[in-house]
Design a protein around this motif. Structure first.
Motif, PDB file in Angstrom:
ATOM      1  N   ARG A 164       1.756  70.190 -35.332  1.00  0.00           N
ATOM      2  CA  ARG A 164       2.345  69.383 -34.253  1.00  0.00           C
ATOM      3  C   ARG A 164       3.732  69.938 -33.905  1.00  0.00           C
ATOM      4  NH1 ARG A 164       1.628  64.394 -36.516  1.00  0.00           N
ATOM      5  NH2 ARG A 164      -0.397  64.218 -35.563  1.00  0.00           N
ATOM      6  N   TRP A 165       4.542  70.221 -34.935  1.00  0.00           N
ATOM      7  CA  TRP A 165       5.873  70.774 -34.743  1.00  0.00           C
ATOM      8  C   TRP A 165       5.804  72.142 -34.080  1.00  0.00           C
ATOM      9  CZ3 TRP A 165       7.874  75.252 -36.946  1.00  0.00           C
ATOM     10  CH2 TRP A 165       9.226  75.471 -36.718  1.00  0.00           C
ATOM     11  N   LEU A 166       4.895  72.986 -34.560  1.00  0.00           N
ATOM     12  CA  LEU A 166       4.739  74.328 -34.013  1.00  0.00           C
ATOM     13  C   LEU A 166       4.367  74.268 -32.525  1.00  0.00           C
ATOM     14  CD1 LEU A 166       4.822  77.300 -34.871  1.00  0.00           C
ATOM     15  CD2 LEU A 166       2.404  77.106 -35.455  1.00  0.00           C
ATOM     16  N   GLY A 167       3.471  73.366 -32.171  1.00  0.00           N
ATOM     17  CA  GLY A 167       3.098  73.195 -30.772  1.00  0.00           C
ATOM     18  C   GLY A 167       4.267  72.763 -29.915  1.00  0.00           C
ATOM     19  N   ARG A 168       5.091  71.864 -30.473  1.00  0.00           N
ATOM     20  CA  ARG A 168       6.237  71.352 -29.732  1.00  0.00           C
ATOM     21  C   ARG A 168       7.286  72.443 -29.509  1.00  0.00           C
ATOM     22  NH1 ARG A 168       6.391  66.658 -32.221  1.00  0.00           N
ATOM     23  NH2 ARG A 168       7.692  67.417 -33.905  1.00  0.00           N
ATOM     24  N   VAL A 169       7.635  73.196 -30.564  1.00  0.00           N
ATOM     25  CA  VAL A 169       8.702  74.190 -30.430  1.00  0.00           C
ATOM     26  C   VAL A 169       8.268  75.431 -29.660  1.00  0.00           C
ATOM     27  CG1 VAL A 169       9.916  73.402 -32.499  1.00  0.00           C
ATOM     28  CG2 VAL A 169       8.335  75.323 -32.668  1.00  0.00           C
ATOM     29  N   THR A 170       6.973  75.686 -29.591  1.00  0.00           N
ATOM     30  CA  THR A 170       6.502  76.849 -28.823  1.00  0.00           C
ATOM     31  C   THR A 170       6.032  76.456 -27.425  1.00  0.00           C
ATOM     32  OG1 THR A 170       4.220  76.713 -29.633  1.00  0.00           O
ATOM     33  CG2 THR A 170       5.779  78.063 -30.919  1.00  0.00           C
ATOM     34  N   GLY A 171       6.256  75.196 -27.055  1.00  0.00           N
ATOM     35  CA  GLY A 171       5.818  74.745 -25.735  1.00  0.00           C
ATOM     36  C   GLY A 171       4.316  74.807 -25.576  1.00  0.00           C
ATOM     37  N   GLY A 172       3.597  74.585 -26.674  1.00  0.00           N
ATOM     38  CA  GLY A 172       2.146  74.579 -26.624  1.00  0.00           C
ATOM     39  C   GLY A 172       1.525  75.965 -26.649  1.00  0.00           C
ATOM     40  N   ARG A 173       2.343  76.995 -26.862  1.00  0.00           N
ATOM     41  CA  ARG A 173       1.792  78.353 -26.895  1.00  0.00           C
ATOM     42  C   ARG A 173       1.083  78.644 -28.220  1.00  0.00           C
ATOM     43  NH1 ARG A 173       6.441  78.754 -24.004  1.00  0.00           N
ATOM     44  NH2 ARG A 173       6.218  79.590 -21.919  1.00  0.00           N
ATOM     45  N   VAL A 174       1.523  77.994 -29.298  1.00  0.00           N
ATOM     46  CA  VAL A 174       0.881  78.175 -30.601  1.00  0.00           C
ATOM     47  C   VAL A 174       0.539  76.793 -31.160  1.00  0.00           C
ATOM     48  CG1 VAL A 174       1.106  79.057 -32.950  1.00  0.00           C
ATOM     49  CG2 VAL A 174       2.193  80.279 -31.049  1.00  0.00           C
ATOM     50  N   VAL A 175      -0.744  76.544 -31.309  1.00  0.00           N
ATOM     51  CA  VAL A 175      -1.246  75.309 -31.907  1.00  0.00           C
ATOM     52  C   VAL A 175      -2.390  75.727 -32.824  1.00  0.00           C
ATOM     53  CG1 VAL A 175      -2.148  72.982 -31.455  1.00  0.00           C
ATOM     54  CG2 VAL A 175      -0.654  74.059 -29.790  1.00  0.00           C
ATOM     55  N   ALA A 176      -2.687  74.922 -33.813  1.00  0.00           N
ATOM     56  CA  ALA A 176      -3.705  75.251 -34.831  1.00  0.00           C
ATOM     57  C   ALA A 176      -3.350  76.562 -35.504  1.00  0.00           C
ATOM     58  CB  ALA A 176      -5.112  75.287 -34.256  1.00  0.00           C
ATOM     59  N   LEU A 177      -2.045  76.736 -35.710  1.00  0.00           N
ATOM     60  CA  LEU A 177      -1.524  77.941 -36.350  1.00  0.00           C
ATOM     61  C   LEU A 177      -2.056  79.205 -35.690  1.00  0.00           C
ATOM     62  CD1 LEU A 177      -1.743  76.689 -40.014  1.00  0.00           C
ATOM     63  CD2 LEU A 177       0.196  76.553 -38.456  1.00  0.00           C
ATOM     64  N   GLY A 178      -2.445  79.089 -34.414  1.00  0.00           N
ATOM     65  CA  GLY A 178      -2.906  80.232 -33.648  1.00  0.00           C
ATOM     66  C   GLY A 178      -4.294  80.730 -34.025  1.00  0.00           C
ATOM     67  N   MET A 179      -5.020  79.964 -34.824  1.00  0.00           N
ATOM     68  CA  MET A 179      -6.304  80.438 -35.330  1.00  0.00           C
ATOM     69  C   MET A 179      -7.515  79.961 -34.535  1.00  0.00           C
ATOM     70  SD  MET A 179      -5.543  82.373 -37.694  1.00  0.00           S
ATOM     71  CE  MET A 179      -4.181  82.801 -38.713  1.00  0.00           C
ATOM     72  N   ALA A 180      -7.338  79.034 -33.636  1.00  0.00           N
ATOM     73  CA  ALA A 180      -8.456  78.533 -32.839  1.00  0.00           C
ATOM     74  C   ALA A 180      -7.901  78.085 -31.487  1.00  0.00           C
ATOM     75  CB  ALA A 180      -9.135  77.368 -33.550  1.00  0.00           C
ATOM     76  N   PRO A 181      -8.719  78.083 -30.432  1.00  0.00           N
ATOM     77  CA  PRO A 181      -8.248  77.578 -29.146  1.00  0.00           C
ATOM     78  C   PRO A 181      -7.822  76.117 -29.309  1.00  0.00           C
ATOM     79  CG  PRO A 181     -10.327  78.733 -28.887  1.00  0.00           C
ATOM     80  CD  PRO A 181     -10.093  78.564 -30.364  1.00  0.00           C
TER      81      PRO A 181
END
Length: 152
Positions: free
Chosen positions: A27-44
């Motif tokens: 959730r934090w990663l999605g927020r700080v990357t503006g939604g560019r990286v979510v699910a640790l970048g491992m799935a759409p």
């Protein structure tokens, strides 16, 4: 290569307890990357923001999705838990939501799928993430809800 390994790991029995602990990081990663990286970048994945049905406050959740034409499809699996996730109840109470995807904020309207459309979408979802079959087995008392998110 990473996505194939991630998919294989998703079918392992010990995956869910570990992955559940990573949701706040995700959730934090999605927020700080503006939604560019979510699910640790491992799935759409996307960041879905609903309105809390009780609180009225915005609630954001990282979710995997599949595309169906221009629509985004998400599943309320809750990792195969006993209950439906809160975000699905929020969508049922108020289908207006927002999605953060690839750095863009998109207004969407949700509709729960049924019948043949739901069956077809289930196959799309499982093709992308076979682990959902395990979640279905863990939650035999409920049907995992599938939502279609249409741009508003």
């Amino acid at each position: 290569m990473w996505q194939k390994m991630w998919r294989a790991a998703g079918a392992l029995p010990g995956f869910t307890p570990v992955a559940r602990r990573l949701v706040n990081v995700d959730r934090w990663l999605g927020r700080v990357t503006g939604g560019r990286v979510v699910a640790l970048g491992m799935a759409p994945s996307l960041l879905l923001t609903t309105t809390g049905r009780r609180s009225g406050l915005p609630r954001s959740n990282p979710l995997q999705f599949v595309r169906d034409g221009d629509d985004l499809i998400v599943i309320a699996s809750n990792w195969g838990g006993e209950k439906d996730p809160a975000w699905s109840w929020n969508l049922r109470a108020d289908p207006a939501a927002r999605v953060t995807l690839d750095g863009r904020d998109i207004a969407v309207t949700a509709a729960e799928t049924e019948g043949a459309d739901r069956d077809r979408l289930w196959k799309l979802i499982v093709d992308q993430w076979p682990g959902y079959e395990n979640y279905k087995l863990r939650a035999p008392h409920r049907q995992l809800r599938i939502f279609r998110l249409k741009r508003s």
